[in-house]
Write an enzyme that holds these catalytic residues in place. Structure first.
Site, PDB file in Angstrom:
ATOM      1  N   ARG A   1      10.795  11.293  27.082  1.00 59.15           N
ATOM      2  CA  ARG A   1      10.968  12.703  27.464  1.00 59.15           C
ATOM      3  C   ARG A   1      11.990  12.827  28.586  1.00 59.15           C
ATOM      4  NH1 ARG A   1       5.615  15.468  29.135  1.00 59.15           N
ATOM      5  NH2 ARG A   1       5.274  15.380  26.877  1.00 59.15           N
TER       6      ARG A   1
ATOM      7  N   LYS B   1       2.699  11.051  22.813  1.00 55.60           N
ATOM      8  CA  LYS B   1       1.356  11.337  22.286  1.00 55.60           C
ATOM      9  C   LYS B   1       1.380  12.557  21.352  1.00 55.60           C
ATOM     10  CE  LYS B   1      -0.455  11.436  26.486  1.00 55.60           C
ATOM     11  NZ  LYS B   1       0.677  10.890  27.269  1.00 55.60           N
ATOM     12  N   THR B   2       2.011  13.632  21.789  1.00 61.68           N
ATOM     13  CA  THR B   2       2.102  14.829  20.953  1.00 61.68           C
ATOM     14  C   THR B   2       2.922  14.559  19.700  1.00 61.68           C
ATOM     15  OG1 THR B   2       1.912  16.256  22.902  1.00 61.68           O
ATOM     16  CG2 THR B   2       2.807  17.246  20.901  1.00 61.68           C
TER      17      THR B   2
ATOM     18  N   ASP C   1      -4.823  18.271  23.274  1.00 65.70           N
ATOM     19  CA  ASP C   1      -4.147  17.676  24.422  1.00 65.70           C
ATOM     20  C   ASP C   1      -5.054  17.807  25.651  1.00 65.70           C
ATOM     21  OD1 ASP C   1      -2.169  16.392  25.795  1.00 65.70           O
ATOM     22  OD2 ASP C   1      -0.826  18.119  25.916  1.00 65.70           O
TER      23      ASP C   1
ATOM     24  N   THR D   1      -3.934  11.677  29.701  1.00 62.47           N
ATOM     25  CA  THR D   1      -3.291  10.800  30.679  1.00 62.47           C
ATOM     26  C   THR D   1      -4.334  10.060  31.506  1.00 62.47           C
ATOM     27  OG1 THR D   1      -3.176  12.636  32.251  1.00 62.47           O
ATOM     28  CG2 THR D   1      -1.245  12.268  30.859  1.00 62.47           C
TER      29      THR D   1
END
Length: 339
Positions: free
Chosen positions: A220, A67-68, A112, A161
């Protein structure tokens, strides 16, 4: 708190810096989420041709799926700057107004954990997102009045999330919404190979596949495992990562074939051994495994559910037959009716 601190709330450690270096900078380098990336490319190209800011984008899904990264890619592809902040950091109306007033034309604002934004701040975003204006209160007491000030067109990229916690008015103002899915092993293998090349470490095909299988569908985690395997290879005097290095590292890290760590196993075995397979309420389970409810719901449960080890019903969490087989346990026979 000044806008500079609000939009850069955390100092970058070496580990975070390495993680950012592994992130793709453009859509052509982004692996996985093929249809969503293709659609995003179309939307960006259309906005570019019209000379407009890209419509507001909401990205939701489990942590670590990009997402980032996509927020920064949107800014890069639009040739615009990006300001980054998070919902918990923004405390007062003045915080968000200061950021919005400082936005340049077509710039990207990345928030975020946007589901944790306070209601009063959400209400400021409504008008900013739709009309590119912010309401400012001038004066005090009975003579105070609200004035609408124009701001530059911008693109808000929100990441969460827990999309269900967003209010309907805020959610409906995003013109582009993407739910990011867990990655397939082939995509993860490609990401691992790319990251290994950036880190300057060779990893063979067998070890690459082993890392991909244990990455829980999450880039990640794949990159994190790769960095740890690099440490083991270096200490063992190996020039690269092979299956021998990978196996010893996985054993030391207590990461099994399914990608389960100590907490995953604890969750499932607690349900199986202490609660006869479930169902068990999330509060009881949280207390039993000594983890926060939000951590269980956001970090661990999505993968366990996706892989068919856990199911959620109105009565609570239950281990599936697949979970019993994985731990070589026998399910409790169904209870006979009393009458």
């Amino acid at each position: 708190m000044n806008p500079e601190n609000i939009t850069n709330p955390v100092e970058k450690s070496d580990e975070i810096g390495i993680e950012q270096n592994l992130r793709p900078a453009l859509l052509k380098d982004f692996t996985g989420q093929e249809q969503k990336v293709a659609n995003l490319k179309t939307y960006i190209k259309g906005a570019h041709q019209r000379g407009e800011a890209l419509d507001h984008v909401l990205l939701h899904g489990p942590p670590g799926l990009g997402k980032t990264t996509l927020a920064h890619i949107v800014a890069a592809e639009m040739g615009a700057g990006i300001k980054c902040t998070s919902g918990p950091i923004l405390e007062k109306k003045g915080d968000i107004i200061a950021i919005l007033s400082d936005m340049e034309a077509n710039e990207v604002l990345f928030i975020d954990e946007i589901h944790r934004l306070r209601t009063a701040l959400e209400e400021i975003l409504y008008k900013a997102m739709e009309d590119f204006q912010v309401d400012v209160l001038i004066g005090q007491g009975p003579g105070a009045k609200t004035v609408s000030l124009p701001i530059n067109p911008f693109t808000l990229v929100g990441a969460t999330t827990r999309a269900g916690l967003l209010s309907n008015p805020l959610r409906n103002r995003f013109g582009i919404t993407f739910h990011l899915d867990f990655y397939q092993p082939d995509d993860l293998s490609e990401i691992i190979r790319r990251s290994a090349a950036i880190l300057g470490i060779h990893i063979d095909a067998v070890a690459t596949a082993a890392v991909a299988r244990r990455s829980r569908g999450t880039p990640r985690i794949a990159n994190r495992l790769l960095r740890r395997l690099r440490d083991f290879a270096q200490i063992q005097g190996k020039s690269g990562i092979d299956l021998e290095v990978a196996s010893s590292a996985f054993q030391a890290l207590e990461v099994d074939e399914a990608g389960f760590d100590e907490v995953d196993r604890k969750i499932l075995l607690t349900i199986i051994d202490h609660f006869h397979g479930g169902p068990v309420g999330i509060s009881t389970l949280s207390t039993s495994v000594q983890e926060e409810k939000n951590t269980l719901e956001d970090i661990y449960e999505p993968y366990l559910i996706q892989e068919g080890f856990l199911q959620i019903t109105s009565r609570g969490r239950s281990a599936t037959e697949k979970a019993f087989r994985y731990f070589n346990k026998k399910p409790r026979p169904p209870q006979k009716p009393l009458f």
